[in-house]
Scaffold this motif. Structure first.
Motif, PDB file in Angstrom:
ATOM      1  N   PHE A 153       0.846  -1.193   0.000  1.00 52.19           N
ATOM      2  CA  PHE A 153       0.000   0.000   0.000  1.00 52.19           C
ATOM      3  C   PHE A 153       0.876   1.235   0.000  1.00 52.19           C
ATOM      4  O   PHE A 153       1.681   1.429   0.915  1.00 52.19           O
ATOM      5  CB  PHE A 153      -0.927   0.001   1.223  1.00 52.19           C
ATOM      6  N   GLU A 154       0.726   2.056  -1.042  1.00 53.06           N
ATOM      7  CA  GLU A 154       1.389   3.352  -1.039  1.00 53.06           C
ATOM      8  C   GLU A 154       0.630   4.236  -0.066  1.00 53.06           C
ATOM      9  O   GLU A 154      -0.576   4.096   0.089  1.00 53.06           O
ATOM     10  CB  GLU A 154       1.384   3.954  -2.437  1.00 53.06           C
ATOM     11  N   GLY A 155       1.289   5.129   0.587  1.00 56.89           N
ATOM     12  CA  GLY A 155       0.618   5.992   1.543  1.00 56.89           C
ATOM     13  C   GLY A 155       0.635   5.385   2.936  1.00 56.89           C
ATOM     14  O   GLY A 155       1.417   4.496   3.248  1.00 56.89           O
ATOM     15  N   GLU A 156      -0.260   5.866   3.775  1.00 59.90           N
ATOM     16  CA  GLU A 156      -0.263   5.515   5.191  1.00 59.90           C
ATOM     17  C   GLU A 156      -1.344   4.503   5.534  1.00 59.90           C
ATOM     18  O   GLU A 156      -2.477   4.608   5.065  1.00 59.90           O
ATOM     19  CB  GLU A 156      -0.489   6.787   6.017  1.00 59.90           C
ATOM     20  N   VAL A 157      -0.981   3.504   6.351  1.00 60.03           N
ATOM     21  CA  VAL A 157      -1.919   2.506   6.853  1.00 60.03           C
ATOM     22  C   VAL A 157      -1.701   2.387   8.359  1.00 60.03           C
ATOM     23  O   VAL A 157      -0.569   2.330   8.831  1.00 60.03           O
ATOM     24  CB  VAL A 157      -1.711   1.130   6.178  1.00 60.03           C
ATOM     25  N   ASP A 158      -2.799   2.327   9.105  1.00 53.92           N
ATOM     26  CA  ASP A 158      -2.734   2.169  10.551  1.00 53.92           C
ATOM     27  C   ASP A 158      -2.121   0.802  10.873  1.00 53.92           C
ATOM     28  O   ASP A 158      -2.543  -0.211  10.309  1.00 53.92           O
ATOM     29  CB  ASP A 158      -4.147   2.265  11.126  1.00 53.92           C
ATOM     30  N   PRO A 159      -1.147   0.734  11.771  1.00 53.17           N
ATOM     31  CA  PRO A 159      -0.537  -0.555  12.095  1.00 53.17           C
ATOM     32  C   PRO A 159      -1.524  -1.570  12.666  1.00 53.17           C
ATOM     33  O   PRO A 159      -1.372  -2.777  12.462  1.00 53.17           O
ATOM     34  CB  PRO A 159       0.558  -0.209  13.110  1.00 53.17           C
ATOM     35  N   GLN A 160      -2.566  -1.102  13.353  1.00 55.24           N
ATOM     36  CA  GLN A 160      -3.567  -2.022  13.886  1.00 55.24           C
ATOM     37  C   GLN A 160      -4.408  -2.627  12.766  1.00 55.24           C
ATOM     38  O   GLN A 160      -4.797  -3.786  12.832  1.00 55.24           O
ATOM     39  CB  GLN A 160      -4.472  -1.312  14.905  1.00 55.24           C
TER      40      GLN A 160
END
Length: 150
Positions: A62-69
């Motif tokens: 995934f490009e960009g930001e993803v929540d670690p949870q």
């Protein structure tokens, strides 16, 4: 990133459309009644791509930001579904360009996803933690065939 991903996912948005692009495919989500924030995370796209990637046994980045949870929960689901239905769903690798530095606050509004199966029914009736669940969404579960519309 150790290996080249099979599927690279990007999320873009305008005030009323969120677009998920992966390979030569794209899915648009049209939003009514509110405007999207300009810095939309890729969290929702994880759930869109999860069954597709598991069918293909693909490494998804995934490009960009993803929540670690979100990534942790998705990886747990991969483990579960690849054991329950190994002829349909395989283990996959999920990576993100940036993992959010902090999970979303627990006091935000939430949605309960309901497929009508045992697990979602249990989640519905056993909600013990005080959350502000404001919406419910009936979903076509992973264990149903795509043409099973009963």
């Amino acid at each position: 990133m150790a290996a080249q991903p099979d599927i690279v996912v990007s999320v873009s948005n305008s005030h009323d459309v969120a677009r998920v692009t992966f390979g030569r495919s794209q899915v648009d989500y049209r939003i009514e009644g509110t405007s999207l924030l300009p810095d939309l995370s890729s969290d929702f796209a994880v759930w869109l791509l999860l069954p597709i990637a598991m069918r293909a046994g693909a490494h998804v980045h995934f490009e960009g930001e993803v929540d670690p949870q979100v990534l942790a929960n998705a990886r747990k689901l991969v483990d579960i579904w690849s054991m329950w239905v190994p002829e349909r769903y395989r283990q996959i690798v999920l990576t993100a360009e940036h993992e959010a530095s902090q999970s979303a606050p627990d006091n935000e509004r939430g949605v309960l996803l309901f497929s009508g199966g045992v697990d979602s029914t249990y989640a519905l009736i056993s909600e013990q933690k005080p959350r502000n669940i404001t919406h419910g969404l009936t979903v076509h579960g992973l264990d149903y065939a795509p043409d099973d519309d009963r």
